[in-house]
Design an enzyme around this catalytic site. Structure first.
Site, PDB file in Angstrom:
ATOM      1  N   HIS A  99       0.858  -1.193   0.000  1.00 33.60           N
ATOM      2  CA  HIS A  99       0.000   0.000   0.000  1.00 33.60           C
ATOM      3  C   HIS A  99       0.894   1.242   0.000  1.00 33.60           C
ATOM      4  CE1 HIS A  99      -2.884   3.016   1.239  1.00 33.60           C
ATOM      5  NE2 HIS A  99      -3.837   2.181   0.863  1.00 33.60           N
ATOM      6  N   GLU A 148      -3.935   1.988  -7.266  1.00 31.41           N
ATOM      7  CA  GLU A 148      -4.351   3.083  -6.391  1.00 31.41           C
ATOM      8  C   GLU A 148      -3.497   4.325  -6.646  1.00 31.41           C
ATOM      9  OE1 GLU A 148      -6.545   1.320  -2.758  1.00 31.41           O
ATOM     10  OE2 GLU A 148      -4.444   1.539  -2.242  1.00 31.41           O
TER      11      GLU A 148
END
Ligand code: PGA
Length: 222
Positions: A99, A148
């Site tokens: 992430h 993302e």
């Protein structure tokens, strides 16, 4: 329609009491929505909440799978503060790796991320590998990628569905991965614009997963 993954990332949020409340609510919401076997629902809470979440999912017979937000790049051993796959596999089927918040605030490098993928796979945990752009390196063995874009995370400014589709297609063609998910300011209002794209196989909401109502809305509208 292809399989869709709806992945909630609680990040560093929620207490035990708030978790119990969320589950009591989501049980009612999901009951209203009904089961949809084309959608795989995954919740990624902080580590200490995993046992409680597992218990509550079992008790309420919820169609929710668990994922962790991270995994140790090492096996079991003298690695203070790290959570190894040997322990995690008792609780999760999935694991977020790479992430952008881990890359940024915890200085995670491509080498560390590749080690984490190896550890996850070695323990039968499916990596949910996050990348900020279409050119990011994706380690061998990854089958589910979450695209993302950094500017869209937590900003209220999602990517355009057309761009997400183009990136998803590019990542699949270049890396041979089966699924690409979109993440970044996904809400119950915009989710369908993403999931209706041919190559987008679901969404990864952060902020919107904290509210059981919003998360149920995303599942319903996906
Ligand atoms: P957001 O977070 O939905 O709050 O933008 C997404 C993510 O960081 O996974």
């Amino acid at each position: 329609m292809e399989k869709q993954f709806i992945i909630g990332n609680w990040k560093s949020h929620k207490t035990v009491a708030q978790t119990e409340e969320w589950f009591a609510d989501i049980a009612l919401e999901l009951h209203e929505i009904g089961q949809d076997t084309d959608k795989t629902i995954i919740l990624c809470p902080p580590f200490p909440l995993l046992p409680l979440c597992k218990t509550l999912i079992g008790k309420n017979h919820l169609p929710i799978h668990l994922g962790s937000q991270d995994i140790s790049p090492f096996g079991e051993g003298a690695y203070t503060g790290a959570v190894a796959g040997t322990l995690l596999r008792n609780f999760v089927e999935y694991c977020i790796i790479g992430h952008s918040e881990r890359r940024k605030y915890f200085a995670e490098t491509e080498e560390i991320l590749a080690q984490k993928v190896i550890q996850a796979k070695a323990h039968g945990i499916e990596p949910l590998y996050c990348v900020p752009d279409k050119d990011a390196r994706i380690p061998h063995g990854v089958n589910i990628v979450a695209f993302e874009p950094i500017a869209s995370i937590g900003s209220g400014h999602p990517d355009t569905p057309e761009d997400a589709e183009a990136v998803a297609r590019f990542i699949k063609e270049k890396n041979g991965v089966s699924y690409v998910i979109y993440g970044g300011s996904v809400t119950d209002k915009n989710v369908h614009e993403f999931t209706q794209q041919t190559n987008v196989n679901g969404v990864l909401p952060g902020g919107a997963s904290l509210s059981s109502k919003d998360f149920a809305g995303i599942i319903h509208n996906a």
